[in-house]
Design an enzyme around this catalytic site. Sequence first.
Site, short mmCIF file in Angstrom:
data_model
loop_
_atom_site.label_atom_id
_atom_site.label_comp_id
_atom_site.label_asym_id
_atom_site.label_seq_id
_atom_site.Cartn_x
_atom_site.Cartn_y
_atom_site.Cartn_z
N TYR A 1 37.97 36.75 46.76
CA TYR A 1 36.77 37.59 46.67
C TYR A 1 36.50 38.15 48.05
O TYR A 1 36.56 37.43 49.05
CB TYR A 1 35.56 36.78 46.19
N GLU B 1 32.01 45.52 46.90
CA GLU B 1 32.89 44.35 46.77
C GLU B 1 34.23 44.66 46.13
O GLU B 1 34.37 45.61 45.36
CB GLU B 1 32.18 43.19 46.05
#
Lengths: 290, 378
Positions: B100, B188
């Site tokens: 991530y 993101e």
Amino acid sequence: MSILIGENTRVIVQGATGRDGSFHAARMATDGTRVVAGVTPGKGGTQSGELPIYNTVAEAAKEKGADASVLFVPAPYAAAAVEEASNAGIPLIVCITEGIPVLDMISLSRRVRERGQVLIGPNCPGLISPGKCKIGIMPSSIHRPGRIGVISRSGTLTYEVVHALTHAGMGQSTAVGIGGDPIIGTGFIDLLERFEADDGTDAVVLIGEIGGDAEEQAAAFITHSMTKPVVAFISGRSAPPGKKMGHAGAIISGGKGTAVAKVDAFNKAGVPVADTPSSIPSLLAQRLKI
Amino acid sequence: MKLHEHQTRHLFRKVGIPLNDYRLVHHPSEAGEAAAQWETTVVKAQVLTGGRGKAGGVKLAQGSVEATEKAQDILGLEIKGHKVKALLVCDAAPIEKEHYLGFIVDRSRRAITLMLSAEGGMDIEELAATKPQAIHTLSVVPGESLDSAALEALLNQVFPFPEHQNQAKDTIEKLYNLFMDSDASLLEINPYALTPDGRLLALDGKMVLDDNALHRHPDLMALRNPEEERDDEREAREKNLSFVSLDGSIGCVVNGAGLAMATLDLIKHYGGTPANFLDVGGSSNPQKVTDALSIILRNPQVNALLINIFGGITRCDDIARGLLMAQKELEINVPLVIRLVGTNQEEGRAILEEAGITAGDDLDEAVKAVIAASRSQA
């Protein structure tokens, strides 16, 4: 006593010749605030009503002396105007303006803090110590001098709560609207600290709302560092996730910032959370044993 | 303002962030054509909400025929109220490990915070709740660059090999610059994937922009997706009203966001259901009351109205005039409860009384009254 402002606070109004600025400069003066000068670039040397106007904050502060500046400057210019007040060494800067880009506020709010200055807002109604000084847009008529401190992320909801307090015979030492944006100059904890230290404050009402975790952090601070009673109210209990509820900072995102989490945090800290604004005074009375 | 994955990918490509090959399509046949070039294809719904995978909006396919079928299945799905009108088809290259990588506006640190985790793929919120120690963070103040030594130390914890650390560092710097240059509030890459041949690729992208800063990014403003808002929400925004549609029956007009939220909460507290959040804003323009009521009254579910005004900057007489204007222009055929206090309340009430309208001054009473009125209409 009161926090941040008092009878002798000398106030400059930035954006004093605009529609809102001129109206509220006059209102503040009528309400007993020592409004000493206005600032509008390019209009220096003129008057707005009885208020002398200067081109820069530095000039106005040098000529008139200033402890605080309040901004009614349109959003695209507001960050630069806060910076100007900070560079001129104004200790208390109150930014009413809504709609300032968040990234601008991050560095600016840090710089102001590093210099030991206090920024209230942006996107806030300002602050008032009833009977002494008002720097902002709240209707002074609903306030009474007294010993309850009020801290709120909202504007009109603060009026609602103050109205209820005044009705119940509970005057206010200082009521501060800290603003509804994600990044603000002064938070709950900064002001809880000041109210804890203020001889003129017996208890504090904290008005939070969904979004972020400032309430959760305030609850932790209260557990460790507050001896005075605090009563809380949280708005947005019925707000759907993922929707911005008016204030740029009032949004539940990724399951974070919910009213439930905030109410839980206060309950754990032994802070009663009122179900309705009108029930705040009775919760305060219980805590103050009056 | 939220961007679609394909819009975010386009920005990634522009700034040179490596990503897997993809195409945006609107018809199943186009998905089939695109899939011919890859061994395995992933077909993804383009909707402005999370949880696509769980809702059946992301599927793997082998070859053109299967990709066409899967595309057919996903197009027209409704995911959390969002109709799927476009698909992203991508090369589903093999993955060795998912990470991530993201930047957010960090309210409590007053900073932009980089979040990096070796446990990608799942929701970062879920990870933060269950395994917060797996998320490494590094904060940076806008205008400054990322602390190089701190970044290297962080990369060292997540990527064991220098060649991966270098790739990730390059992507992180590009992502940070993209965040700053577009006034993002969230950006993101999840998953940020390592392929068996040692490349780190963005396999998905999510971006939220700061509405307050859009005026200085006309190129990004042009990316606004009409489906992000309902028609009534868009109309309200264009008229400078803050409006969120809800599923109840009591229409609400309130001044101030905090009071508007608290009013909805009170309606629920006393057993009613609000139809909307609406903040008429601070300045007192009578036209805004008409605009607000016309949007609310178009909702057929609304069977009662509550106007709750605590005047500060807003003046009660302006609201009263606005209401009389609205009555002339609109057909208000549902019961109306008005609570009017604050600046110029006497003037406001006098105006209403002349027109035979009574305004109250107690909020709890007003809320109970509008709930009773709503029930009698149901």
